[in-house]
Design an enzyme around this catalytic site. Structure first.
Site, PDB file in Angstrom:
ATOM      1  N   LYS A   1     -13.924  -2.522  -6.259  1.00 52.86           N
ATOM      2  CA  LYS A   1     -13.842  -2.580  -4.986  1.00 52.86           C
ATOM      3  C   LYS A   1     -14.165  -1.285  -4.071  1.00 52.86           C
ATOM      4  CE  LYS A   1     -10.619  -6.522  -4.462  1.00 52.86           C
ATOM      5  NZ  LYS A   1      -9.251  -6.790  -4.045  1.00 52.86           N
TER       6      LYS A   1
ATOM      7  N   ASP B   1      -9.849  -9.533   2.417  1.00 51.21           N
ATOM      8  CA  ASP B   1      -8.329  -9.827   1.964  1.00 51.21           C
ATOM      9  C   ASP B   1      -7.431  -9.493   3.283  1.00 51.21           C
ATOM     10  OD1 ASP B   1      -8.616 -10.071  -0.650  1.00 51.21           O
ATOM     11  OD2 ASP B   1      -8.580  -7.917  -1.008  1.00 51.21           O
TER      12      ASP B   1
HETATM   13  P1  NDP Z   1      -2.273  -1.904  -6.271  1.00 50.56           P
HETATM   14  O1  NDP Z   1      -2.001  -1.694  -8.030  1.00 50.56           O
HETATM   15  O2  NDP Z   1      -3.351  -1.243  -5.861  1.00 50.56           O
HETATM   16  O3  NDP Z   1      -0.839  -1.353  -5.765  1.00 50.56           O
HETATM   17  C1  NDP Z   1       0.305  -1.840  -6.234  1.00 50.56           C
HETATM   18  C2  NDP Z   1       1.453  -1.647  -5.370  1.00 50.56           C
HETATM   19  O4  NDP Z   1       2.775  -1.914  -5.952  1.00 50.56           O
HETATM   20  C3  NDP Z   1       1.689   0.017  -5.224  1.00 50.56           C
HETATM   21  O5  NDP Z   1       2.065   0.461  -3.898  1.00 50.56           O
HETATM   22  C4  NDP Z   1       2.717   0.280  -5.971  1.00 50.56           C
HETATM   23  O6  NDP Z   1       3.678   1.336  -5.861  1.00 50.56           O
HETATM   24  C5  NDP Z   1       3.771  -0.958  -5.738  1.00 50.56           C
HETATM   25  N1  NDP Z   1       4.377  -1.168  -6.979  1.00 50.56           N
HETATM   26  C6  NDP Z   1       4.157  -1.782  -8.210  1.00 50.56           C
HETATM   27  N2  NDP Z   1       5.372  -1.820  -9.110  1.00 50.56           N
HETATM   28  C7  NDP Z   1       6.394  -1.305  -8.441  1.00 50.56           C
HETATM   29  C8  NDP Z   1       7.720  -1.384  -8.771  1.00 50.56           C
HETATM   30  N3  NDP Z   1       8.284  -1.681  -9.969  1.00 50.56           N
HETATM   31  N4  NDP Z   1       8.448  -0.778  -7.676  1.00 50.56           N
HETATM   32  C9  NDP Z   1       7.947  -0.313  -6.718  1.00 50.56           C
HETATM   33  N5  NDP Z   1       6.854  -0.388  -6.229  1.00 50.56           N
HETATM   34  C10 NDP Z   1       5.796  -0.928  -7.351  1.00 50.56           C
HETATM   35  O7  NDP Z   1      -2.125  -3.488  -6.419  1.00 50.56           O
HETATM   36  P2  NDP Z   1      -3.107  -4.368  -5.283  1.00 50.56           P
HETATM   37  O8  NDP Z   1      -2.579  -3.866  -3.938  1.00 50.56           O
HETATM   38  O9  NDP Z   1      -4.313  -4.588  -5.764  1.00 50.56           O
HETATM   39  O10 NDP Z   1      -2.229  -5.872  -5.606  1.00 50.56           O
HETATM   40  C11 NDP Z   1      -0.835  -5.884  -5.013  1.00 50.56           C
HETATM   41  C12 NDP Z   1      -0.474  -7.352  -5.113  1.00 50.56           C
HETATM   42  O11 NDP Z   1      -1.135  -8.213  -3.937  1.00 50.56           O
HETATM   43  C13 NDP Z   1      -0.767  -8.142  -6.452  1.00 50.56           C
HETATM   44  O12 NDP Z   1       0.352  -8.986  -6.970  1.00 50.56           O
HETATM   45  C14 NDP Z   1      -1.789  -8.853  -6.184  1.00 50.56           C
HETATM   46  O13 NDP Z   1      -2.073 -10.105  -6.987  1.00 50.56           O
HETATM   47  C15 NDP Z   1      -1.727  -9.254  -4.800  1.00 50.56           C
HETATM   48  N6  NDP Z   1      -3.025  -9.539  -4.028  1.00 50.56           N
HETATM   49  C16 NDP Z   1      -3.059 -10.751  -3.541  1.00 50.56           C
HETATM   50  C17 NDP Z   1      -4.131 -11.279  -2.721  1.00 50.56           C
HETATM   51  C18 NDP Z   1      -4.172 -12.475  -2.023  1.00 50.56           C
HETATM   52  O14 NDP Z   1      -5.246 -13.088  -1.603  1.00 50.56           O
HETATM   53  N7  NDP Z   1      -2.919 -13.330  -1.949  1.00 50.56           N
HETATM   54  C19 NDP Z   1      -5.305 -10.290  -2.653  1.00 50.56           C
HETATM   55  C20 NDP Z   1      -5.379  -9.144  -3.190  1.00 50.56           C
HETATM   56  C21 NDP Z   1      -3.988  -8.553  -3.873  1.00 50.56           C
HETATM   57  P3  NDP Z   1       3.298   3.012  -6.086  1.00 50.56           P
HETATM   58  O15 NDP Z   1       2.172   3.320  -5.289  1.00 50.56           O
HETATM   59  O16 NDP Z   1       4.679   3.750  -6.043  1.00 50.56           O
HETATM   60  O17 NDP Z   1       2.582   2.675  -7.571  1.00 50.56           O
END
Ligand code: NDP
Length: 286
Positions: free
Chosen positions: A71, A107
């Protein structure tokens, strides 16, 4: 009248790609609209993205979706970017018009369309909290700012990532965005209209996980939205409903990002019900 058997091609570049369900709903929509278009999932490793983008021209493809890990890397192969894609710094949809490739990010737009149509909320003037600072959070926050929210609070575990997101989006949009670090239990304050989980907490297979938040202090009409779509019924949404709060699931965002990509590519409006049904069927949701 002579027959035209040449299909128009779109698809997605990603790795892994086998379980990406977007193609199922796009193909259902093409069929319902009587369009001879095909959507193909292409497994493209990072070092082959440039060659794959050249193939768009060689094969006369009308566009492409990008998913993990392409992306951001795809930006270098594009001729133009939409304002949202520029602000977010990532592209999930490319439109190819005779070799001119424009990047868009559907998105956040998909999320907003769901908020408006499925939850009946106009984000303008609203007080919003977004949990997370990854790709989904950036896309959602950028569109909320461009839609005129009154206050956007980003809450994230890693302060560096959260602060970087706030700085980038404030510079790009000039909107009212600020950051709060997430330590221990986050008590959602009264007066918020919309709370979005844009983290991956609750995503399959860790389906019993929920963000460590306290909803007892939230306003009674606050909409709780989840970006996680697998499963669509997350523990967070169950917790919210148990408190009587309205909810919006991640399938809504997923369907509408596909609807918007369909509109960009074909110039037509797809049958959204067909897309929703195809997606629910593909994900085994009743
Ligand atoms: P990224 O990996 O880019 O970001 C993940 C985020 O989640 C970060 O802010 C991370 O925090 C946080 N995180 C993950 N695990 C934990 C935890 N245990 N405790 C606290 N914070 C946590 O992922 P994406 O942004 O790409 O995706 C996020 C979600 O959105 C996914 O579930 C994905 O499937 C969904 N999604 C849905 C879409 C839709 O059309 N419905 C489209 C795109 C994504 P930190 O920065 O601290 O690591």
């Amino acid at each position: 009248m002579s027959a035209n058997y040449k299909a128009e091609l779109v698809g997605v570049f990603g790795q892994p790609i086998a379980e990406n369900p977007t193609g199922v709903m796009q193909e259902a929509a093409f069929a319902a609209a009587g369009l001879n278009w095909r959507y193909i999932n292409f497994e493209v490793p990072p070092d082959k993205l440039g060659t794959a983008m050249l193939a768009l021209d060689a094969l006369g493809m009308r566009g492409i979706n990008l998913t993990i890990p392409h992306k951001v890397d795809v930006l270098q192969y594009l001729d133009d970017l939409s304002p949202a894609a520029k602000a977010i710094g990532a592209v999930n949809t490319v439109r190819n018009e005779g070799g001119c490739k424009t990047g868009e990010n559907t998105d956040g737009k998909g999320f907003l369309r769901g908020v408006r149509r499925d939850a009946g909320m106009d984000p303008a003037g609203k007080f919003v909290t977004v949990l997370g600072a990854g790709g989904a959070a950036r896309a959602i926050a950028a569109e909320l700012l461009m839609a005129g929210v009154a206050d956007l609070l980003v809450v994230n575990r890693s302060p560096d990532r959260g602060q970087a997101m706030v700085k980038d989006l404030r510079e790009a949009t000039g909107g009212p965005i600020r950051f709060s670090a997430w330590k221990g239990t986050y008590r959602v304050p009264a007066g918020r209209h919309l709370f979005v989980n844009a983290t991956s907490i609750g995503l399959y297979p860790d389906v019993e996980a929920a963000p460590n938040i306290d909803l007892t202090t939230a306003s009674p009409a606050m909409l709780v939205a989840d970006a996680v779509f697998n499963p669509p019924e997350t523990r967070l949404l169950r917790m919210a409903r148990a408190r009587g709060l309205p909810t919006l699931d991640g399938l809504s965002m997923l369907v509408y990002q596909g609807v918007i990509a369909f509109e960009l590519w074909t110039g037509q409006t797809p049958d959204e019900d067909v897309m929703k049904a195809a997606l629910r069927n593909a994900l085994g949701v009743t």
